[in-house]
Write a protein that holds these residues in place. Structure first.
Motif, PDB file in Angstrom:
ATOM      1  N   GLY A 262      36.248  40.020  28.344  1.00 48.19           N
ATOM      2  CA  GLY A 262      37.147  39.441  29.346  1.00 48.19           C
ATOM      3  C   GLY A 262      37.019  38.170  29.094  1.00 48.19           C
ATOM      4  N   ALA A 263      35.627  37.575  29.511  1.00 50.79           N
ATOM      5  CA  ALA A 263      35.495  36.036  29.493  1.00 50.79           C
ATOM      6  C   ALA A 263      36.454  35.159  28.198  1.00 50.79           C
ATOM      7  CB  ALA A 263      33.904  35.517  29.356  1.00 50.79           C
ATOM      8  N   LYS A 264      36.723  35.643  27.700  1.00 55.20           N
ATOM      9  CA  LYS A 264      37.219  34.693  26.416  1.00 55.20           C
ATOM     10  C   LYS A 264      38.311  34.896  26.084  1.00 55.20           C
ATOM     11  CE  LYS A 264      33.717  32.754  25.701  1.00 55.20           C
ATOM     12  NZ  LYS A 264      33.150  31.711  25.903  1.00 55.20           N
ATOM     13  N   ARG A 265      38.921  36.143  26.801  1.00 56.18           N
ATOM     14  CA  ARG A 265      40.929  36.631  27.333  1.00 56.18           C
ATOM     15  C   ARG A 265      41.438  35.273  28.041  1.00 56.18           C
ATOM     16  NH1 ARG A 265      42.039  41.414  25.847  1.00 56.18           N
ATOM     17  NH2 ARG A 265      40.613  42.240  24.087  1.00 56.18           N
ATOM     18  N   VAL A 266      42.541  34.711  28.033  1.00 54.18           N
ATOM     19  CA  VAL A 266      43.649  33.770  28.898  1.00 54.18           C
ATOM     20  C   VAL A 266      44.387  34.639  29.034  1.00 54.18           C
ATOM     21  CG1 VAL A 266      44.911  31.675  28.667  1.00 54.18           C
ATOM     22  CG2 VAL A 266      43.309  32.593  27.248  1.00 54.18           C
ATOM     23  N   PRO A 267      44.582  34.910  30.982  1.00 55.46           N
ATOM     24  CA  PRO A 267      43.347  34.287  31.438  1.00 55.46           C
ATOM     25  C   PRO A 267      42.241  35.670  31.137  1.00 55.46           C
ATOM     26  CG  PRO A 267      44.818  35.809  33.134  1.00 55.46           C
ATOM     27  CD  PRO A 267      45.750  36.024  31.551  1.00 55.46           C
ATOM     28  N   PRO A 268      40.856  34.979  31.189  1.00 56.69           N
ATOM     29  CA  PRO A 268      40.196  36.353  32.078  1.00 56.69           C
ATOM     30  C   PRO A 268      39.987  37.837  32.487  1.00 56.69           C
ATOM     31  CG  PRO A 268      38.778  34.093  32.586  1.00 56.69           C
ATOM     32  CD  PRO A 268      40.748  34.001  32.798  1.00 56.69           C
ATOM     33  N   LEU A 269      39.153  38.587  32.087  1.00 56.41           N
ATOM     34  CA  LEU A 269      39.499  40.133  31.915  1.00 56.41           C
ATOM     35  C   LEU A 269      38.208  40.473  32.737  1.00 56.41           C
ATOM     36  CD1 LEU A 269      41.715  42.131  32.775  1.00 56.41           C
ATOM     37  CD2 LEU A 269      41.438  42.926  30.587  1.00 56.41           C
ATOM     38  N   TRP A 270      38.668  40.301  34.000  1.00 63.63           N
ATOM     39  CA  TRP A 270      37.359  40.997  34.619  1.00 63.63           C
ATOM     40  C   TRP A 270      36.965  42.615  34.751  1.00 63.63           C
ATOM     41  CZ3 TRP A 270      34.439  37.606  33.040  1.00 63.63           C
ATOM     42  CH2 TRP A 270      34.778  35.980  32.254  1.00 63.63           C
ATOM     43  N   MET A 271      36.253  43.065  35.173  1.00 60.88           N
ATOM     44  CA  MET A 271      35.811  43.971  35.180  1.00 60.88           C
ATOM     45  C   MET A 271      35.825  43.982  37.283  1.00 60.88           C
ATOM     46  SD  MET A 271      33.932  46.705  32.690  1.00 60.88           S
ATOM     47  CE  MET A 271      31.791  45.386  33.756  1.00 60.88           C
ATOM     48  N   ARG A 272      35.940  44.606  37.482  1.00 62.43           N
ATOM     49  CA  ARG A 272      36.790  45.197  39.120  1.00 62.43           C
ATOM     50  C   ARG A 272      36.593  46.588  40.246  1.00 62.43           C
ATOM     51  NH1 ARG A 272      38.403  39.967  40.203  1.00 62.43           N
ATOM     52  NH2 ARG A 272      39.907  39.281  38.773  1.00 62.43           N
ATOM     53  N   PRO A 273      36.590  46.041  41.090  1.00 62.07           N
ATOM     54  CA  PRO A 273      35.984  48.130  41.810  1.00 62.07           C
ATOM     55  C   PRO A 273      37.040  48.576  41.573  1.00 62.07           C
ATOM     56  CG  PRO A 273      35.063  46.652  43.431  1.00 62.07           C
ATOM     57  CD  PRO A 273      35.634  45.642  41.871  1.00 62.07           C
ATOM     58  N   GLY A 274      37.579  49.704  41.483  1.00 62.93           N
ATOM     59  CA  GLY A 274      38.502  50.643  41.476  1.00 62.93           C
ATOM     60  C   GLY A 274      38.580  50.955  39.650  1.00 62.93           C
TER      61      GLY A 274
END
Length: 285
Positions: A251-263
């Motif tokens: 996720g860190a290297k995607r544009v925009p970054p793709l982070w894991m989030r609650p849910g």
């Protein structure tokens, strides 16, 4: 054979062999000599466990158990960084001659179906689907040619990473050991069922969307060479875990970054092993 570590509804820790939708409770039957899966490996009782599993009906429903990490109490968790070329490329680094190693701690991982905890200190919570191996026979200076003889089995691993903390210094540990940020499971598939770990397919999905896909023949340093290299540094012991590296698509290297989030729900699936599935929750205040 699939071996799983668990906690019962009554709070008893154990391990057993998966049979259909149930589990043969090996920890109770072998309590005198091998009360944990790690001790089963250390005492060399895998064949006895196999005979019990084949001859005994399941006596615990799988659905009634809480999964914990395959080896809840490993002596060592050794992680390999930058071990797929597409991941090396997306990070802007170059391939190193020797594997990049770092450690995780048992408190940083949870089992199958247990929630990953996004730390309050960061929103940069990333996924890393990986193949993990569990050492069955210990040794030092193990030769690559017979290294697979030292493997008890394989499991899925999500090497959840807190990227901004990982970048605080050149050392990875800070971003890799936040409590309950990684997962290990759902079970260990014994090595007799996976004689060639270079022929597996690995896929990571975030909320059902494929974010990583690879085959394990693309590892830069293959598993036998990893075992040989690591066992030169220190003795490997039964129950030690080696996490072999993540492919590109983090996720860190995607544009925009793709982070894991609650849910969110994140899955790591590896052919011949199964699916490791976890939800994501926020750290309690």
């Amino acid at each position: 054979m699939k071996l799983v570590s668990f906690v019962t509804a009554e709070g008893r820790s154990g391990y057993g062999a998966v049979r259909g939708d149930g589990v043969v409770d090996l920890g109770t039957r072998l309590a005198a000599t091998a009360p944990t899966l790690r001790s089963l490996l250390a005492t060399g009782q895998m064949e006895q466990a196999r005979r019990l599993a084949e001859a005994t009906p399941a006596d615990l429903p799988l659905a009634g158990l809480r999964f914990v990490p395959v080896i809840p109490d490993p002596g060592k968790i050794v992680c390999v960084g930058l071990n797929y070329r597409d991941h090396v490329a997306e990070t802007g680094r170059t391939v190193t001659e020797k594997p990049a190693l770092f450690a995780r701690y048992p408190s940083s991982q949870v089992g199958h179906l247990q929630p990953l905890v996004k730390p309050a200190a960061s929103d940069h919570f990333d996924y890393e689907g990986e193949l993990a191996l569990i050492v069955g026979k210990g040794g030092r200076h193990i030769k690559a040619g017979n290294a697979l003889d030292h493997v008890a089995g394989y499991a899925c691993y999500n090497e959840g990473s807190i990227r901004d903390w990982q970048r605080h210094t050149s050392q990875f540990l800070a971003g890799k050991s936040f409590a309950q940020t990684g997962s290990f499971g759902p079970w260990m598939v014994t090595s007799d069922e996976i004689p060639d770990p270079s022929r597996l397919t690995l896929e990571t999905r975030l909320n059902g969307n494929v974010v990583q896909h690879t085959t394990t023949d693309l590892l830069i340093t293959p598993i036998p060479d990893l075992i040989a290299y690591i066992s030169t540094i220190f003795p490997l012991e039964p129950g030690d875990v080696i996490v072999t590296g993540t492919p590109g698509g983090v996720g860190a290297k995607r544009v925009p970054p793709l982070w894991m989030r609650p849910g969110d729900t994140v899955e790591v699936e590896i052919s011949d092993i199964g699916v490791l599935r976890n939800s994501v929750i926020a750290e309690a205040a």
